[in-house]
Design an enzyme around this catalytic site. Structure first.
Site, PDB file in Angstrom:
ATOM      1  N   ARG A 206       0.844  -1.211   0.000  1.00  0.00           N
ATOM      2  CA  ARG A 206       0.000   0.000   0.000  1.00  0.00           C
ATOM      3  C   ARG A 206       0.874   1.254   0.000  1.00  0.00           C
ATOM      4  NH1 ARG A 206      -3.763  -3.254   3.680  1.00  0.00           N
ATOM      5  NH2 ARG A 206      -2.459  -2.673   5.438  1.00  0.00           N
ATOM      6  N   PHE A 221     -11.897  -3.173  -4.673  1.00  0.00           N
ATOM      7  CA  PHE A 221     -11.904  -4.052  -3.491  1.00  0.00           C
ATOM      8  C   PHE A 221     -11.223  -3.313  -2.334  1.00  0.00           C
ATOM      9  CE2 PHE A 221     -11.449  -6.690  -7.297  1.00  0.00           C
ATOM     10  CZ  PHE A 221     -12.503  -7.583  -7.191  1.00  0.00           C
ATOM     11  N   ASP A 242     -16.220  -1.061  -3.239  1.00  0.00           N
ATOM     12  CA  ASP A 242     -16.343  -2.342  -2.537  1.00  0.00           C
ATOM     13  C   ASP A 242     -17.817  -2.739  -2.592  1.00  0.00           C
ATOM     14  OD1 ASP A 242     -14.257  -3.810  -0.343  1.00  0.00           O
ATOM     15  OD2 ASP A 242     -16.375  -4.348  -0.134  1.00  0.00           O
ATOM     16  N   SER A 243     -18.072  -4.038  -2.425  1.00  0.00           N
ATOM     17  CA  SER A 243     -19.479  -4.471  -2.440  1.00  0.00           C
ATOM     18  C   SER A 243     -20.102  -4.386  -1.048  1.00  0.00           C
ATOM     19  CB  SER A 243     -19.569  -5.903  -2.974  1.00  0.00           C
ATOM     20  OG  SER A 243     -18.703  -6.726  -2.237  1.00  0.00           O
ATOM     21  N   ASN A 269     -20.456  -3.950  -7.464  1.00  0.00           N
ATOM     22  CA  ASN A 269     -19.736  -5.168  -7.807  1.00  0.00           C
ATOM     23  C   ASN A 269     -18.663  -4.750  -8.811  1.00  0.00           C
ATOM     24  OD1 ASN A 269     -18.844  -7.443  -9.310  1.00  0.00           O
ATOM     25  ND2 ASN A 269     -20.641  -8.560  -8.593  1.00  0.00           N
ATOM     26  N   ASP A 290      -7.210  -5.520  -5.621  1.00  0.00           N
ATOM     27  CA  ASP A 290      -6.847  -6.391  -4.490  1.00  0.00           C
ATOM     28  C   ASP A 290      -8.033  -7.266  -4.110  1.00  0.00           C
ATOM     29  OD1 ASP A 290      -5.585  -7.555  -2.341  1.00  0.00           O
ATOM     30  OD2 ASP A 290      -5.932  -5.858  -0.987  1.00  0.00           O
ATOM     31  N   CYS A 330      -3.947 -13.051  -3.562  1.00  0.00           N
ATOM     32  CA  CYS A 330      -3.579 -13.656  -2.279  1.00  0.00           C
ATOM     33  C   CYS A 330      -3.943 -15.139  -2.266  1.00  0.00           C
ATOM     34  CB  CYS A 330      -4.239 -12.918  -1.116  1.00  0.00           C
ATOM     35  SG  CYS A 330      -6.029 -12.903  -1.214  1.00  0.00           S
TER      36      CYS A 330
END
Ligand code: SAH
Length: 386
Positions: A206, A221, A242-243, A269, A290, A330
């Site tokens: 970050r 995200f 973000d959702s 979404n 991310d 990830c």
């Protein structure tokens, strides 16, 4: 003390240095109790190591020591002290970081994260789980946390026959804790936040990503908005998507905490949002991707690869020439080379030439053990669109 005898094939495997032994590689089990420290032996009885025994998991043994000495309170205290010294040497400018990263710190399946004066612990095997009171006591002796929380609400514990639970081991529930990451402040709730409260593994990425971003930036995200916040220091405008409304509320709160006003927050979404942005002819100077782990198991890799491909392809299309893409995966099950392959395919389909500015991974507080590939899971590339 219980003893496990390896088959010749198991011995050959263990010789290579991996800290786990699988059930199929055992010749015989003598008097081993679930979660106990046992000795690992060659078929002929020769001592090899000591470690945690599990009577449920496929991972029957987790290496604690290749020496014969007592594995007692002093031993564990020493391991915890070393973990802490390592962070003091390699982790800078943050009050939130991983203090203990399991096997990589010689304390298999124990996670301890620090958020300011508060510690959060996870025990992911029978052996570590049984030592919970001892770890709590020693952590208190060494670090005097204001609270110590056990966040064992992880489904993976079922593989060890362990239930999911959350408990306060010391102190009282802190509520949101304010921490800092470089010069960004943010709030974490260690009782309800994802993982132990936050994605500490992305901390260094970050900070680096923040230094690359300029102009119009998208943080896809975003969760607590941390990539976006770092970006907002040098970017003109940052859109965090973000959702989860809860995540967006936290991200907005974090922006206020830093008196940053050039961020906006949208509940969408991402897959739809990227498509719509393309149709609206929006273009970005920087995009951060991310996503959560798409490949949770080996069986998911094909579907996950399609997800990563679609995301990266769309993001590359949305970038202006000279724009920066910071893209992470990830998923342990998706190797770095496979991820690179996906990025290459995405760039090709977007008819873009991308240059690698940086190839990155998880932060130094999540050290990768050379002989333990399972400890390397986070891949992060900073790319420039030519
Ligand atoms: N970048 C964050 C961590 C992201 S975690 C950090 O550095 O802290 C992944 C986030 O993706 C979660 O907040 C989750 O709510 C969100 N998410 C998952 N699927 C999504 C989707 N399809 N669209 C938008 N957000 C999604």
């Amino acid at each position: 003390m219980g003893r496990l005898a390896l088959t010749p094939k198991g011995f050959a495997w263990f010789q290579k240095g991996h800290p786990w032994v699988f059930r199929d590689d055992l010749e015989k089990i003598h008097d081993a109790a679930s979660g106990a420290i046992v000795t690992l032996e060659k078929k002929n009885g020769e001592f090899l190591a000591q470690g945690f025994y599990s009577d449920r998991s496929k991972i029957v043994f987790r290496l604690v020591s290749r020496e014969r000495g007592a594995v007692d309170r002093e031993f564990w205290k020493g391991r915890l002290q070393r973990a802490s010294q390592f962070r003091q040497a390699f982790v800078r400018n943050t009050t939130a970081y991983r203090l203990v990263y399991g096997e990589s710190d010689g304390i298999p399946s124990l996670i301890v994260d620090r958020y300011g004066d508060h510690l959060v612990m996870q025990t992911l095997s029978q052996g570590a789980d049984q030592l919970t009171p001892l770890f709590a006591e020693v952590l208190f002796e060494l670090f005097q946390p204001v609270s110590l929380i056990l966040r064992n609400d992880l489904s993976i514990r079922a593989l060890e026959g362990l239930s999911q639970e959350k408990r306060i081991l010391l102190g009282s529930l802190p509520g949101p804790v304010e921490v800092c990451e470089d010069d960004i402040r943010y709030a974490v709730d260690p009782w309800v936040g994802h993982k132990t409260g936050s994605y500490l593994d992305q901390r260094e990425n970050r900070i680096r990503a923040g230094s690359h971003f300029r102009g119009r930036v998208l943080d896809a995200f975003c969760y607590q908005g941390l990539f976006g916040l770092h970006a907002a220091r040098s970017a003109e405008r940052v859109t965090c998507v973000d959702s989860s409304q809860e995540a967006l509320d936290q991200a907005a709160e974090n922006a206020r905490l830093n008196a940053l006003e050039n961020l906006e927050f949208r509940r969408e979404n991402i897959f739809d949002f990227l498509k719509e942005e393309m149709e609206r002819k929006s273009r970005y100077d920087g995009i951060n991707l991310d996503p959560p782990a798409f490949a949770k198991s080996r069986g998911d890799v094909a579907a996950a690869s399609r997800g990563y491909k679609e995301l990266n392809l769309r993001a590359i299309r949305l970038l202006k020439p000279g724009g920066i893409l910071v893209t992470s995966s990830c998923s342990y099950n998706l190797s770095e080379s496979k991820f690179l392959e996906i990025l290459k395919d995405s760039a090709r389909d977007a008819k873009a030439e991308m240059r690698i500015l940086e190839k990155r991974g998880q932060g130094a507080d999540h050290p990768v053990l050379l002989t333990f590939p399972e400890s390397f899971y986070l891949k992060c590339f900073c790319l420039e669109k030519r």
